[in-house]
Motif scaffolding. Structure first.
Motif, PDB file in Angstrom:
ATOM      1  N   GLY A   1      14.067 -62.439  18.911  1.00 32.86           N
ATOM      2  CA  GLY A   1      14.266 -62.688  18.360  1.00 32.86           C
ATOM      3  C   GLY A   1      12.929 -63.095  16.484  1.00 32.86           C
ATOM      4  O   GLY A   1      12.899 -63.546  16.369  1.00 32.86           O
ATOM      5  N   GLY A   2      13.497 -61.918  16.430  1.00 32.84           N
ATOM      6  CA  GLY A   2      12.748 -61.074  15.420  1.00 32.84           C
ATOM      7  C   GLY A   2      10.971 -60.813  15.404  1.00 32.84           C
ATOM      8  O   GLY A   2       9.971 -60.952  14.280  1.00 32.84           O
ATOM      9  N   ARG A   3      10.705 -61.295  16.851  1.00 26.57           N
ATOM     10  CA  ARG A   3       9.011 -61.002  16.840  1.00 26.57           C
ATOM     11  C   ARG A   3       7.822 -59.764  16.373  1.00 26.57           C
ATOM     12  O   ARG A   3       7.206 -59.813  15.954  1.00 26.57           O
ATOM     13  N   THR A   4       9.052 -59.083  16.633  1.00 26.24           N
ATOM     14  CA  THR A   4       8.454 -58.153  16.424  1.00 26.24           C
ATOM     15  C   THR A   4       7.546 -57.235  14.888  1.00 26.24           C
ATOM     16  O   THR A   4       6.655 -56.953  14.882  1.00 26.24           O
ATOM     17  N   ILE A   5       9.159 -58.206  14.529  1.00 25.25           N
ATOM     18  CA  ILE A   5       8.880 -57.192  12.585  1.00 25.25           C
ATOM     19  C   ILE A   5       7.711 -58.185  11.969  1.00 25.25           C
ATOM     20  O   ILE A   5       7.104 -58.177  11.025  1.00 25.25           O
TER      21      ILE A   5
ATOM     22  N   GLU B   1       1.087 -48.384   4.038  1.00 28.29           N
ATOM     23  CA  GLU B   1       1.374 -47.249   4.112  1.00 28.29           C
ATOM     24  C   GLU B   1       1.525 -47.950   5.728  1.00 28.29           C
ATOM     25  O   GLU B   1       1.834 -46.319   6.944  1.00 28.29           O
ATOM     26  N   GLU B   2       0.527 -48.166   6.273  1.00 28.66           N
ATOM     27  CA  GLU B   2       0.303 -48.841   7.659  1.00 28.66           C
ATOM     28  C   GLU B   2       1.509 -49.635   8.747  1.00 28.66           C
ATOM     29  O   GLU B   2       1.914 -48.693   9.700  1.00 28.66           O
ATOM     30  N   ALA B   3       1.999 -50.385   7.324  1.00 26.60           N
ATOM     31  CA  ALA B   3       3.840 -50.769   7.644  1.00 26.60           C
ATOM     32  C   ALA B   3       4.726 -49.748   8.499  1.00 26.60           C
ATOM     33  O   ALA B   3       5.244 -49.220   9.210  1.00 26.60           O
ATOM     34  N   GLN B   4       4.340 -48.723   7.263  1.00 25.84           N
ATOM     35  CA  GLN B   4       5.678 -47.708   7.385  1.00 25.84           C
ATOM     36  C   GLN B   4       5.165 -47.085   8.639  1.00 25.84           C
ATOM     37  O   GLN B   4       6.230 -46.610   9.548  1.00 25.84           O
ATOM     38  N   LYS B   5       3.972 -46.516   8.612  1.00 28.46           N
ATOM     39  CA  LYS B   5       3.289 -45.818  10.128  1.00 28.46           C
ATOM     40  C   LYS B   5       3.987 -46.411  11.500  1.00 28.46           C
ATOM     41  O   LYS B   5       4.807 -45.117  12.555  1.00 28.46           O
ATOM     42  N   ILE B   6       3.989 -47.901  11.510  1.00 30.05           N
ATOM     43  CA  ILE B   6       4.238 -48.490  12.888  1.00 30.05           C
ATOM     44  C   ILE B   6       5.797 -48.241  13.182  1.00 30.05           C
ATOM     45  O   ILE B   6       6.204 -48.530  14.178  1.00 30.05           O
ATOM     46  N   ILE B   7       7.047 -48.668  11.869  1.00 31.63           N
ATOM     47  CA  ILE B   7       7.779 -48.343  11.982  1.00 31.63           C
ATOM     48  C   ILE B   7       8.555 -47.058  12.292  1.00 31.63           C
ATOM     49  O   ILE B   7       9.032 -47.160  13.281  1.00 31.63           O
ATOM     50  N   GLU B   8       8.102 -46.459  11.858  1.00 35.73           N
ATOM     51  CA  GLU B   8       8.256 -44.790  12.516  1.00 35.73           C
ATOM     52  C   GLU B   8       7.889 -44.509  13.555  1.00 35.73           C
ATOM     53  O   GLU B   8       8.524 -43.475  14.199  1.00 35.73           O
ATOM     54  N   GLY B   9       6.881 -45.140  14.025  1.00 31.41           N
ATOM     55  CA  GLY B   9       6.936 -44.822  15.429  1.00 31.41           C
ATOM     56  C   GLY B   9       7.148 -46.205  16.312  1.00 31.41           C
ATOM     57  O   GLY B   9       7.625 -45.138  17.513  1.00 31.41           O
TER      58      GLY B   9
ATOM     59  N   PHE C   1      -0.664 -49.660  30.330  1.00 33.27           N
ATOM     60  CA  PHE C   1       0.176 -49.436  28.725  1.00 33.27           C
ATOM     61  C   PHE C   1      -1.094 -48.817  28.242  1.00 33.27           C
ATOM     62  O   PHE C   1      -2.210 -48.404  28.026  1.00 33.27           O
ATOM     63  N   VAL C   2      -0.381 -47.359  27.326  1.00 34.20           N
ATOM     64  CA  VAL C   2      -1.252 -46.701  26.732  1.00 34.20           C
ATOM     65  C   VAL C   2      -0.239 -46.324  25.297  1.00 34.20           C
ATOM     66  O   VAL C   2       1.069 -46.612  25.411  1.00 34.20           O
ATOM     67  N   GLU C   3      -1.241 -46.902  23.916  1.00 35.24           N
ATOM     68  CA  GLU C   3       0.126 -46.574  22.862  1.00 35.24           C
ATOM     69  C   GLU C   3      -0.160 -45.251  22.134  1.00 35.24           C
ATOM     70  O   GLU C   3      -1.011 -44.988  21.785  1.00 35.24           O
ATOM     71  N   ILE C   4       1.644 -45.000  22.431  1.00 37.00           N
ATOM     72  CA  ILE C   4       1.457 -43.338  21.891  1.00 37.00           C
ATOM     73  C   ILE C   4       1.761 -43.304  20.457  1.00 37.00           C
ATOM     74  O   ILE C   4       1.642 -41.916  20.277  1.00 37.00           O
ATOM     75  N   LEU C   5       2.630 -43.745  20.398  1.00 38.76           N
ATOM     76  CA  LEU C   5       2.432 -44.063  18.698  1.00 38.76           C
ATOM     77  C   LEU C   5       1.857 -45.565  18.139  1.00 38.76           C
ATOM     78  O   LEU C   5       2.796 -47.063  18.940  1.00 38.76           O
ATOM     79  N   PRO C   6       1.969 -45.797  16.496  1.00 36.16           N
ATOM     80  CA  PRO C   6       1.776 -47.272  16.679  1.00 36.16           C
ATOM     81  C   PRO C   6       3.238 -47.616  16.739  1.00 36.16           C
ATOM     82  O   PRO C   6       4.045 -47.530  16.156  1.00 36.16           O
ATOM     83  N   GLY C   7       2.692 -49.020  17.565  1.00 38.87           N
ATOM     84  CA  GLY C   7       3.438 -49.999  18.059  1.00 38.87           C
ATOM     85  C   GLY C   7       4.352 -49.530  19.110  1.00 38.87           C
ATOM     86  O   GLY C   7       5.637 -50.281  19.826  1.00 38.87           O
ATOM     87  N   LYS C   8       4.551 -48.375  19.441  1.00 37.98           N
ATOM     88  CA  LYS C   8       5.426 -47.512  20.603  1.00 37.98           C
ATOM     89  C   LYS C   8       4.234 -47.707  22.261  1.00 37.98           C
ATOM     90  O   LYS C   8       3.018 -46.738  21.985  1.00 37.98           O
ATOM     91  N   GLU C   9       4.787 -48.539  22.948  1.00 34.40           N
ATOM     92  CA  GLU C   9       3.973 -48.345  24.546  1.00 34.40           C
ATOM     93  C   GLU C   9       4.630 -47.242  25.374  1.00 34.40           C
ATOM     94  O   GLU C   9       5.863 -47.081  25.399  1.00 34.40           O
TER      95      GLU C   9
ATOM     96  N   SER D   1      -6.397 -39.491  18.445  1.00 45.37           N
ATOM     97  CA  SER D   1      -6.181 -39.321  17.136  1.00 45.37           C
ATOM     98  C   SER D   1      -4.295 -38.681  17.479  1.00 45.37           C
ATOM     99  O   SER D   1      -3.398 -39.793  18.366  1.00 45.37           O
ATOM    100  N   TYR D   2      -3.416 -40.059  16.230  1.00 44.78           N
ATOM    101  CA  TYR D   2      -2.247 -40.071  16.532  1.00 44.78           C
ATOM    102  C   TYR D   2      -1.315 -38.675  15.575  1.00 44.78           C
ATOM    103  O   TYR D   2      -1.887 -38.181  14.757  1.00 44.78           O
ATOM    104  N   PRO D   3      -0.601 -38.146  17.045  1.00 46.70           N
ATOM    105  CA  PRO D   3       0.062 -36.849  16.097  1.00 46.70           C
ATOM    106  C   PRO D   3       0.699 -37.226  15.149  1.00 46.70           C
ATOM    107  O   PRO D   3       1.207 -38.253  15.111  1.00 46.70           O
TER     108      PRO D   3
END
Length: 721
Positions: free
Chosen positions: A581-585, A615-623, A647-655, A708-710
Motif C-alpha cells: 500500500g505504499g507504506r514503506t516509501i 543522502e539519508e533517503a538514498q542510504k535507506i533505499i540502498e539498504g 529484530f535488528v536493523e542491519i542496514l537502513p530500512g532492512k531488519e 556502525s553500518y557497513p
C-alpha cells in the motif's frame, strides 16, 4: 452514397484516397489513409470577401482521442482546447499552403484535417499536409499546387521516408519537407547536431519524394476529370500606384538609404511621407477619380505605399547590395549577452540582444513529478523539457489585450525547444525536469533564434551541464527574376518584405533545428543549400559572443533549487521499496522530508532542499534493496523485542530477526536478559528462508561494542547510460 477510391503506392506503402463520399457540402474533401491512420481533410471557400489586406486563410487540425481508442480525462470527458501538438500540426498545414494561394484573394478559406484513426507506425501530420493540397484541388479553389509533404528520418547512415514514431525517437534526424512544382516551400526539422552537408542531402532526398506525390495528385485530378484552377491576378487600377511611384519614390529611397537611423525613425519618416501624399491627393482640384478611389477604400493607399516601399527596398538590395541599416548581406547585427541577471530565486537567467531584438530567458529546475503530462495522440506520455515563449505587445511598441498564447507563440516555443533538446544531459546524470521561459522584451526580427541563444545561456547559469552551446540565426532572401540575394540575420522589415524566413539553429558541431517558411511558390534545393551554408559562420560568430558571457555551467545550483539524487535499483525490488500500500516509501519520505520517484526501469530520483536528507533517503533505499548473503556480519541496533526473539536493523530500512535460541551459547529464558531495544549488537546472517526473511545469530560473534553500518555492496545491475 458512393465515392471514388484511388490509391498511391509510395515508398512501399499504399496511400488510399476516398473522394466524393464524405463532407459533401465542403468545396473539396478527401479521406486519406495509410496503414490504420485515417484523416478526413476538407477545403471550403466562401463567396464572401473580407475587407482586409491579407489572405483570410484558416487551417485547423483536429485530434480526437477516440482515434487511439482512448476516453478523455477530466470532469467533462470530452476534448477541450487543442493540445499544443494539434496547434503545431495546424501550423504545419498552414505554412506550405499559404504561399500557394494567390496573395490577392480575399475570400475566406478554411482547411480542416480531422484525425479519425491513428496508427503509431504512421504519423498523421504529413498526411494532413498532403491531404490539404488534395482537398483544395478537388474543390477547384485557385491554387498554385499541387503540394505535398514527407518526413525524412536518419537511422545509422540511411535516410528513411515517413518513419514511425519509434524510428523518429531512435534516429538522429526528424525533418518534414513540403514542396510544390516550383520547389521547396517549407522545412521543419530537429536534428542531433547533424552536419550541414548531411542536412542538405536529407532535404534533397525528401524533395525527390515530394515530386512523386505531386505527380500522383496530378494523375488523380486527370482520372477524376478535374481541372486545376491556375489563378490569374485581377486587373487593378494603376492610377494610384502610378501616382505614388511618381511622387514618393525619391522620398522613400532617401529614407531607405539613411543607414544610421533607427527602426523607429525610419518608420516615422515613411509614415510622414504617406500622410503628406494622402493630403496632397485630397487637395487635388482636378482629379476627382483619384480622390474617389481613395474614399472607396481607405486601406488602398497603405497597401500600395507598402508595395512601393517593398519594391524599392528589394531593388536597393539587388542592385546596391546594401540593406536598410547599412549592413552587408552576410553581416550580423551587434550582439550583447549576459547571464545571471536576476536573483537566484530564479534558478537561472540570461539576457540576449541582437540589434533591437531582446529576449530575457529564465530556467526553473523541477523534480520528476513536475514533468508535463501529455493528453494527445502522441505515444509519448510526458515532457521533461518544457520551453515557453511569450510575445507581449510592448515588444513592438503596440497595445492589445494579453490573452492565452497564440499559435505563433506556441510554434516559436516549440522551435526553441527542439533546438535545445539534443544538447540536454541525460536524466541519469541530471535528473531535473527543466522549464525555460523566453520573454521577448523587444522585437525586430528573429526572436525565436534570440530565444534559443538566451535560453542556452540561462540553462548554463542554472548549472545544467549542456553537451554544447546552441545558437541560431534567421536567413532571408530577395528573389527578383533570376537575381537572388541571401541575407544573414534578417530584421523585421526584411522579414515582412522579403521572400523567405529560414531559421537555423545548432552547435559548433552541427544543426539541431531548422524552420523555413516562404512567401513565394518554391525554391530549389541549391538555393536552400546556399542559405544553410551561409548560416554557419553567422552561428559561430554568435556562439563566440555567447561564450564571452558564460561558457560552462555554474558549478553550484541556486540555493533555492531542489537537490536531486538519482541511482538505479534492481527493478524486481521496486515493490520492496514501495511496500504494501505504499507504506514503506511513504515512511521514508516522512522520515527524511524528501520526494521520491521510481521509474519502471528501476531509476530512483530523490528530491530535497536538504542534501543530507536526500543522502539519508538514498542510504535507506540502498539498504532495502541490497541483497544480503548468508555468513555476512553486520553491526546494527535492536529495534523490537518479541517473546521469541529480537529484530535488528542491519542496514537502513532492512531488519532481520535473532531467535531467542540464537542470542547466546547458553539457554536464554527471556530475550530481555540478553538484549534490550536500542542496544547495539553485532550479528551474523545465519540463513535467508524461502520467503526472503533474514535470520540472524549472536552465537559465535564477538561484540564490537558500538554500532556502525557497513558500506553496502549493491547487487550488480545495468549501469546508467
Amino acid at each position: 452514397m458512393e465515392g471514388q477510391n484511388k490509391s498511391i503506392t509510395f515508398d512501399g506503402r499504399e496511400i488510399r484516397l476516398t473522394t466524393g463520399l464524405y463532407a459533401p457540402q465542403a468545396n473539396g474533401s478527401v479521406m486519406i489513409e495509410c496503414g490504420d491512420t485515417s484523416l478526413l481533410v476538407t477545403a471550403t471557400k466562401t463567396s464572401r470577401k473580407e475587407v482586409a489586406d491579407f489572405l483570410p486563410l484558416i487551417c485547423d487540425y483536429e485530434e480526437k482521442l477516440y482515434a487511439a481508442g482512448r476516453i478523455p480525462g477530466g470532469f467533462m470527458r470530452r476534448e477541450g482546447r487543442p493540445p499544443e501538438r494539434a496547434t503545431l500540426i495546424s501550423r504545419l498545414i498552414d505554412r506550405p499552403m499559404r504561399p500557394l494561394f494567390p496573395s490577392w484573394m480575399r475570400e475566406e478559406i478554411q482547411i480542416v484535417a480531422s484525425c479519425l484513426s491513428l496508427d503509431e507506425r504512421v504519423p498523421a501530420d504529413v498526411l494532413a499536409v498532403t491531404g490539404a493540397s488534395i482537398a483544395t484541388l478537388l474543390g477547384e479553389i485557385p491554387f498554385y499546387g499541387p503540394m505535398a509533404a514527407v518526413r525524412v528520418g536518419l537511422i545509422g547512415d540511411d535516410f528513411i521516408l515517413n518513419p514511425s514514431y519509434r524510428e523518429i525517437e531512435k534516429g538522429d534526424l526528424d525533418i518534414v519537407v513540403a514542396g510544390s512544382p516550383d520547389g521547396i516551400v517549407m522545412i521543419e526539422a530537429g536534428a542531433n547536431q547533424l552536419s550541414e552537408q548531411d542536412t542538405i542531402e536529407a532535404i534533397d532526398f525528401g524533395y525527390e519524394a515530394v515530386t512523386e506525390l505531386i505527380k500522383s495528385q496530378e494523375d488523380l485530378l486527370k482520372d477524376l476529370g478535374i481541372k486545376e484552377v491556375k489563378p490569374s491576378p485581377p486587373e487593378e487600377d494603376k492610377k494610384l500606384p502610378s501616382y505614388l511611384e511618381k511622387n514618393c519614390t525619391k522620398g522613400i529611397e532617401l529614407v531607405l538609404k539613411k543607414f544610421d537611423q533607427s527602426k523607429e525613425e525610419r518608420d516615422l519618416e515613411l509614415e510622414k511621407i504617406k500622410e503628406e501624399t494622402q493630403g496632397k491627393i485630397e487637395s487635388l482640384k482636378d482629379d476627382n477619380e483619384l480622390k474617389v478611389l481613395l474614399s472607396d477604400n481607405d486601406k488602398l493607399l497603405s497597401s500600395d505605399f507598402k508595395k512601393l516601399t517593398k519594391k524599392l527596398m528589394r531593388s536597393q538590395i539587388i542592385n546596391d547590395g546594401k540593406r536598410v541599416d547599412g549592413r552587408e548581406l552576410d553581416e550580423v547585427r551587434k550582439i550583447s549577452a549576459s547571464a545571471g541577471i536576476l536573483p537566484k530565486r530564479v534558478h537561472g537567467s540570461a539576457l540576449f540582444q541582437r540589434g533591437l531584438t531582446q529576449v530575457l530567458s529564465t530556467t526553473t529546475l523541477g523534480t520528476p513529478s513536475d514533468a508535463q503530462e501529455m493528453d494527445d495522440l502522441n505515444p509519448s506520455t510526458e515532457k521533461t523539457y518544457i520551453h515557453h515563449y511569450n510575445f507581449p505587445p510592448y515588444s513592438v511598441g503596440e497595445t492589445r489585450p494579453m490573452r492565452t498564447p497564440g499559435r505563433r507563440e506556441i510554434g516559436h516555443g516549440a522551435l526553441a525547444e527542439r533546438a535545445i533538446i539534443p544538447v540536454l544531459p541525460g536524466k541519469e546524470t541530471f535528473p531535473y525536469v527543466l522549464r525555460v521561459v523566453s520573454e521577448v522584451l523587444s522585437s525586430n526580427g528573429s526572436t525565436s533564434m534570440g530565444s534559443v541563444c538566451g535560453s542556452t545561456l540561462s540553462l548554463l547559469d542554472a548549472g545544467v551541464p549542456l553537451k554544447a552551446l546552441v545558437s541560431g540565426t534567421a536567413m532571408g532572401l530577395i528573389k527578383e527574376g533570376k537575381d537572388i540575394r541571401i541575407l544573414t540575420d534578417i530584421q523585421g522589415i526584411e522579414d515582412f518584405l522579403g521572400d523567405m524566413d529560414f531559421k537555423v539553429a545548432g552547435t559548433e558541431k552541427g544543426i539541431t533545428a531548422l524552420q523555413m517558411d516562404m512567401k513565394i511558390t518554391g525554391l530549389s534545393v541549391s538555393v536552400i543549400s546556399d542559405a544553410i551554408k551561409k548560416a554557419r559562420p553567422a552561428r559561430l560568430h554568435i556562439l563566440e559572443k555567447m561564450q564571452e558571457a558564460i561558457d560552462k555551467p555554474q558549478e553550484a545550483l541556486s540555493p533555492h533549487a531542489p537537490r536531486l539524487l538519482s541511482f538505479r535499483i534492481d527493478p524486481e525490488l521496486i515493490g520492496t521499496v514501495i511496500g504494501p500500500g505504499g507504506r514503506t516509501i511513504k515512511g521514508i519520505t516522512e522520515r527524511t522530508n524528501t520526494k521520491i520517484d521510481i521509474e519502471d526501469g528501476g531509476i530512483v530520483t530523490i528530491a530535497s532542499h536538504d542534501g543530507a536528507a536526500a543522502e539519508e533517503a538514498q542510504k535507506i533505499i540502498e539498504g532495502l534493496t541490497r541483497k544480503v548473503h548468508e555468513g555476512e556480519i553486520f553491526t546494527g541496533v535492536v529495534t523490537r523485542i518479541i517473546p521469541i526473539g529480537a529484530f535488528v536493523e542491519i542496514l537502513p530500512g532492512k531488519e532481520g530477526m535473532v531467535h531467542i535460541s540464537q542470542l547466546s551459547e547458553a539457554r536464554v529464558e527471556r530475550v530481555e536478559d540478553v538484549v534490550r531495544q536500542g542496544d547495539e549488537v553485532t550479528v551474523r546472517v545465519r540463513e535467508i528462508d524461502s520467503r526472503g526473511r533474514i535470520n540472524l545469530t549472536l552465537r559465535g560473534v564477538s561484540q564490537n561494542g558500538g554500532m556502525s553500518y557497513p558500506e553496502p555492496t549493491p547487487t550488480p545491475v545495468a549501469p546508467l547510460n
